[in-house]
Design an enzyme around this catalytic site. Sequence first.
Site, short mmCIF file in Angstrom:
data_model
loop_
_atom_site.label_atom_id
_atom_site.label_comp_id
_atom_site.label_asym_id
_atom_site.label_seq_id
_atom_site.Cartn_x
_atom_site.Cartn_y
_atom_site.Cartn_z
N GLN A 40 -44.53 39.41 -23.99
CA GLN A 40 -43.17 39.85 -24.33
C GLN A 40 -42.71 41.01 -23.44
O GLN A 40 -42.05 41.93 -23.90
CB GLN A 40 -43.09 40.23 -25.81
CG GLN A 40 -43.39 39.07 -26.73
CD GLN A 40 -43.35 39.46 -28.19
OE1 GLN A 40 -42.91 40.55 -28.55
NE2 GLN A 40 -43.81 38.57 -29.05
N CYS A 41 -43.05 40.92 -22.18
CA CYS A 41 -42.76 41.99 -21.22
C CYS A 41 -41.70 41.50 -20.23
O CYS A 41 -41.57 40.30 -19.99
CB CYS A 41 -44.07 42.32 -20.49
SG CYS A 41 -43.95 43.53 -19.17
N GLY A 42 -40.98 42.43 -19.64
CA GLY A 42 -40.04 42.07 -18.60
C GLY A 42 -40.70 41.39 -17.41
O GLY A 42 -40.06 40.65 -16.68
#
Length: 164
Positions: A40-42
């Site tokens: 769930q990271c950029g």
Amino acid sequence: MTAQTSPSIYDFSATSIEGSPLALSSFRDKVLLIVNTASQCGFTPQYQGLQTLQSKYADKGFSVLGFPCNQFGAQEPGSASEIQSFCETRFGVTFPLSEKVDVNGSNAHPLFKYLAKAAPGILGTEGIKWNFTKFLVDRNGNVVKRYPPTTKPEDIEKDIAKLL
């Protein structure tokens, strides 16, 4: 041959995302790209680029090793099965993934303590700054280079190709 006093990358092991042993010694003579990952990271779209490298170079003696980590912004909250399903369905990941690990602090996985010391970051800092920090390891187990999270996998391809 003299006895080895300092550890080698091949002395480390982890637990695979499926729960089985994952000994780095099984990757001897391969070029490795070791990455702390998060779903769930950029930077999560980098999974696609990592898988592209895996697909392109696996038969030439290369492997990506992914180590999910929840230490940065709680961006890897899922269970092992949720992480594995996400990686396989969203990005077609075929490279080995470990169970979730810490990469910093007193509970940091010994492999990441070793990698951070072998290839310090900017100004010699050893701490891992964020998800998708990458470490390139040559066929002899030497840590060649550390790449920040902003370095896209495709920008590492020329360095991988040189080592293969």
